[in-house]
Design a protein around this motif. Structure first.
Motif, PDB file in Angstrom:
ATOM      1  N   PHE A 184       0.877  -1.166   0.000  1.00 53.74           N
ATOM      2  CA  PHE A 184       0.000   0.000   0.000  1.00 53.74           C
ATOM      3  C   PHE A 184       0.919   1.222   0.000  1.00 53.74           C
ATOM      4  O   PHE A 184       1.939   1.229   0.699  1.00 53.74           O
ATOM      5  CB  PHE A 184      -0.836  -0.020   1.301  1.00 53.74           C
ATOM      6  N   LEU A 214      -4.172  10.039  12.542  1.00 59.48           N
ATOM      7  CA  LEU A 214      -3.428   9.602  11.366  1.00 59.48           C
ATOM      8  C   LEU A 214      -2.869  10.828  10.639  1.00 59.48           C
ATOM      9  O   LEU A 214      -3.560  11.844  10.504  1.00 59.48           O
ATOM     10  CB  LEU A 214      -4.360   8.821  10.434  1.00 59.48           C
ATOM     11  N   TRP A 246      -4.775  12.544   7.934  1.00 58.31           N
ATOM     12  CA  TRP A 246      -6.019  13.184   8.386  1.00 58.31           C
ATOM     13  C   TRP A 246      -5.763  14.572   8.959  1.00 58.31           C
ATOM     14  O   TRP A 246      -6.656  15.194   9.531  1.00 58.31           O
ATOM     15  CB  TRP A 246      -6.703  12.304   9.449  1.00 58.31           C
ATOM     16  N   HIS A 262      -6.733  10.884  -1.989  1.00 55.06           N
ATOM     17  CA  HIS A 262      -7.152  10.566  -0.618  1.00 55.06           C
ATOM     18  C   HIS A 262      -8.183  11.598  -0.173  1.00 55.06           C
ATOM     19  O   HIS A 262      -8.655  12.416  -0.971  1.00 55.06           O
ATOM     20  CB  HIS A 262      -5.927  10.493   0.310  1.00 55.06           C
ATOM     21  N   HIS A 263      -8.568  11.541   1.110  1.00 52.75           N
ATOM     22  CA  HIS A 263      -9.642  12.423   1.593  1.00 52.75           C
ATOM     23  C   HIS A 263      -9.336  13.915   1.397  1.00 52.75           C
ATOM     24  O   HIS A 263     -10.248  14.734   1.338  1.00 52.75           O
ATOM     25  CB  HIS A 263      -9.919  12.189   3.082  1.00 52.75           C
ATOM     26  N   TYR A 274      -6.250   3.362  -4.785  1.00 54.33           N
ATOM     27  CA  TYR A 274      -7.097   3.867  -3.717  1.00 54.33           C
ATOM     28  C   TYR A 274      -7.777   5.114  -4.272  1.00 54.33           C
ATOM     29  O   TYR A 274      -7.125   5.971  -4.885  1.00 54.33           O
ATOM     30  CB  TYR A 274      -6.223   4.222  -2.513  1.00 54.33           C
ATOM     31  N   TRP A 304      -9.671   0.742  -4.900  1.00 55.69           N
ATOM     32  CA  TRP A 304      -9.745   0.604  -3.442  1.00 55.69           C
ATOM     33  C   TRP A 304     -10.555   1.791  -2.901  1.00 55.69           C
ATOM     34  O   TRP A 304     -10.005   2.797  -2.465  1.00 55.69           O
ATOM     35  CB  TRP A 304      -8.330   0.608  -2.866  1.00 55.69           C
ATOM     36  N   ASP A 329     -13.024   3.771  -0.293  1.00 53.16           N
ATOM     37  CA  ASP A 329     -12.845   3.853   1.162  1.00 53.16           C
ATOM     38  C   ASP A 329     -13.886   4.767   1.800  1.00 53.16           C
ATOM     39  O   ASP A 329     -14.401   5.683   1.152  1.00 53.16           O
ATOM     40  CB  ASP A 329     -11.433   4.375   1.456  1.00 53.16           C
ATOM     41  N   GLY A 373     -10.006  -3.660   9.386  1.00 51.30           N
ATOM     42  CA  GLY A 373      -9.313  -2.482   9.893  1.00 51.30           C
ATOM     43  C   GLY A 373      -7.814  -2.764   9.992  1.00 51.30           C
ATOM     44  O   GLY A 373      -7.383  -3.911   9.840  1.00 51.30           O
ATOM     45  N   TRP A 379      -0.613   6.023   8.173  1.00 49.46           N
ATOM     46  CA  TRP A 379      -0.456   5.609   6.772  1.00 49.46           C
ATOM     47  C   TRP A 379       0.420   6.603   6.021  1.00 49.46           C
ATOM     48  O   TRP A 379       1.390   6.233   5.363  1.00 49.46           O
ATOM     49  CB  TRP A 379      -1.833   5.493   6.107  1.00 49.46           C
TER      50      TRP A 379
HETATM   51  C1  JFZ Z   1      -9.221   4.692   6.029  1.00 48.47           C
HETATM   52  C2  JFZ Z   1      -8.680   6.100   5.826  1.00 48.47           C
HETATM   53  O1  JFZ Z   1      -9.492   7.029   6.494  1.00 48.47           O
HETATM   54  C3  JFZ Z   1      -7.245   6.156   6.300  1.00 48.47           C
HETATM   55  O2  JFZ Z   1      -6.724   7.453   6.111  1.00 48.47           O
HETATM   56  C4  JFZ Z   1      -6.424   5.139   5.517  1.00 48.47           C
HETATM   57  O3  JFZ Z   1      -6.422   5.478   4.131  1.00 48.47           O
HETATM   58  C5  JFZ Z   1      -7.013   3.743   5.702  1.00 48.47           C
HETATM   59  C6  JFZ Z   1      -6.338   2.700   4.849  1.00 48.47           C
HETATM   60  O4  JFZ Z   1      -8.403   3.731   5.384  1.00 48.47           O
HETATM   61  O5  JFZ Z   1      -9.339   4.427   7.394  1.00 48.47           O
HETATM   62  C7  JFZ Z   1     -10.087   3.370   7.820  1.00 48.47           C
HETATM   63  C8  JFZ Z   1     -11.269   3.038   7.219  1.00 48.47           C
HETATM   64  C9  JFZ Z   1     -12.015   1.945   7.707  1.00 48.47           C
HETATM   65  C10 JFZ Z   1     -11.555   1.218   8.787  1.00 48.47           C
HETATM   66  C11 JFZ Z   1     -10.357   1.569   9.399  1.00 48.47           C
HETATM   67  C12 JFZ Z   1      -9.630   2.648   8.902  1.00 48.47           C
HETATM   68  N1  JFZ Z   1     -12.289   0.144   9.270  1.00 48.47           N
HETATM   69  O6  JFZ Z   1     -13.310  -0.244   8.668  1.00 48.47           O
HETATM   70  O7  JFZ Z   1     -11.934  -0.452  10.309  1.00 48.47           O
END
Ligand code: JFZ
Length: 414
Positions: free
Chosen positions: A17, A38, A41, A88-89, A132, A182, A184, A225, A248
């Motif tokens: 990743f 994170l 974020w 990303h976000h 992603y 991917w 999210d 997660g 991340w």
């Molecule tokens: C998300 C993103 O918000 C984060 O920044 C990162 O990219 C990660 C890989 O994915 O965060 C999450 C989203 C869902 C869960 C956990 C982290 N989950 O379902 O447990």
């Protein structure tokens, strides 16, 4: 049960990743304040105004980023696929988007299409490329959503039509074969909205896999997660995405690195339960992969490549009745593999009912003397005589060639 219908994904077991975006430039800190969660974020968590955050783009010039070297390294670690954050976000596209100038070519001094560089490297090294794409959260766009806040969904559909659908079209038409999107954090994305994104992906690339987080239960595989590992073998296709530290995106403050041996044990555990392990790296502002990440993955990779036979294309294990304290098991057609994580003078594996044809060291192919029988309690066993040098080491793997297609275990007797 989740089924990607893509054999490569079922066999892949191990991937990389890559979380990279403007957040990397802040390195986990803004105006003397550390990112509370994170690092990617940080814009949301420290309420950085969009107009301020946006200015980071003018500093994005990753002179040390070398897509070729990174993909080659991932190949050397034994990884079979890469998932890269195309957006990303934060809302910033890491490729040359035509429909939104907030992207790595139009908004930065480097003017490099990072995704294109990765695509070419992946093609060169025969590495699957997944992307992603944050479909719902977009902190830079009026119509995009925020995580963990009250959201107005008033402009969300308009945002999907104006930015998300066109950008999905771009990444699926301009960058060769894309093996996964991917998605999210779907938040309140409706069933119809998820459906329409899937329809677009499949129209453009029918074999492209939809990640679990498209929302509404419509994903083609299950994603857990960070480092959450199912206790039991889990039916269907699934993946554990995981950090090597606690974030991340790149952060100069996060030194809580995992132990490579723990990662090897987790990889084997995940494979044994039928899943893939997707390990993350976060390049720094210059595009360098943190030294610690490289050190960890070099060590994990050397186990993986030496014992590739016992990892790739393995099947979900039938439930073994004991919790092994010295190792873990994987299997594939006519083979059982015992991954050894502890130093032991001899090996005994109880409650195996198979007919064993051969025992051998996986990384050398060397035959090992073995015997099978039943203990006085009636439990079937396999015993392996270990060469002396292996009595003093751990992290090697023993293969058993079986008469039968799959391992057969005996219940624990009362
Ligand atoms: C998300 C993103 O918000 C984060 O920044 C990162 O990219 C990660 C890989 O994915 O965060 C999450 C989203 C869902 C869960 C956990 C982290 N989950 O379902 O447990």
């Amino acid at each position: 049960m989740k089924d990607t219908k893509q054999q490569w994904f079922k066999d892949a077991k191990f991937g990389l990743f890559i979380h990279w975006g403007l957040y990397a430039l802040l390195e986990g800190e803004y105006q003397g304040k550390k990112a509370p969660g994170l690092s990617e974020w940080i814009m949301n968590d420290l309420d950085i105004p969009k107009e301020e955050y946006e200015k980071l783009a003018a500093q994005f010039d990753p002179t040390a980023f070398d897509a070729d070297a990174l993909v080659k390294r991932a190949k050397d670690w034994g990884m079979k696929y890469i998932v890269f954050t195309s957006k990303h976000h934060e809302g910033f596209a890491m490729y040359h988007s035509q429909c939104d100038s907030y992207n790595v070519v139009d908004a930065t001094p480097c003017k490099r299409d990072i995704l294109k560089e990765l695509q070419l490297a992946c093609e060169k090294y025969d590495m699957k490329l997944g992307l992603y794409y944050s479909q719902a959260q977009d902190w830079h766009d009026e119509g995009g959503l925020f995580g963990y806040r009250e959201n107005s969904y008033e402009h969300y559909q308009e945002y999907l039509d104006r930015k998300v659908m066109p950008q999905l079209r771009e990444i699926l038409t301009g960058y060769g074969k894309i093996s996964i999107i991917w998605f999210d954090t779907p938040l309140e994305t409706t069933y119809e909205q998820s459906r329409s994104m899937i329809a677009l992906v499949k129209e453009l690339q029918p074999d492209c896999i939809i990640s679990g987080r498209i929302g509404n239960g419509l994903g083609e595989y299950m994603t857990t997660g960070d480092n959450f590992i199912p206790r039991l073998p889990y039916e269907g296709d699934w993946e554990v995405p995981a950090t090597l530290n606690d974030t991340w995106g790149y952060s100069k403050h996060d030194h809580n690195w995992k132990d490579p041996e723990e990662i090897i044990r987790l990889l084997v555990k995940i494979n044994s339960c039928g899943g893939n392990y997707l390990l993350n790296v976060g390049p720094d502002p210059l595009g360098r992969i943190p030294e610690e990440s490289l050190r960890i993955l070099d060590q994990v990779g050397s186990y993986v490549t030496a014992n590739a036979e016992a990892i790739f294309a393995t099947k979900r294990m039938p439930l073994y009745p004991y919790m092994l304290t010295f190792g873990d098991l994987t299997c594939k057609s006519h083979h059982l593999y015992l991954h050894m994580f502890k130093k032991v003078p001899r090996i005994e594996l109880l409650n195996v009912l198979n007919h064993v044809k051969r025992a051998y060291l996986v990384h050398t192919g060397e035959d090992l003397p073995f015997s099978t029988g039943a203990t006085c309690e009636g439990d079937g066993f396999i015993r392996v005589a270990l060469p002396e040098e292996y009595q003093k080491r751990a992290y090697y793997c023993i293969g058993f060639e079986l008469e039968e297609e799959m391992p057969i275990f005996q219940d624990i007797q009362g």
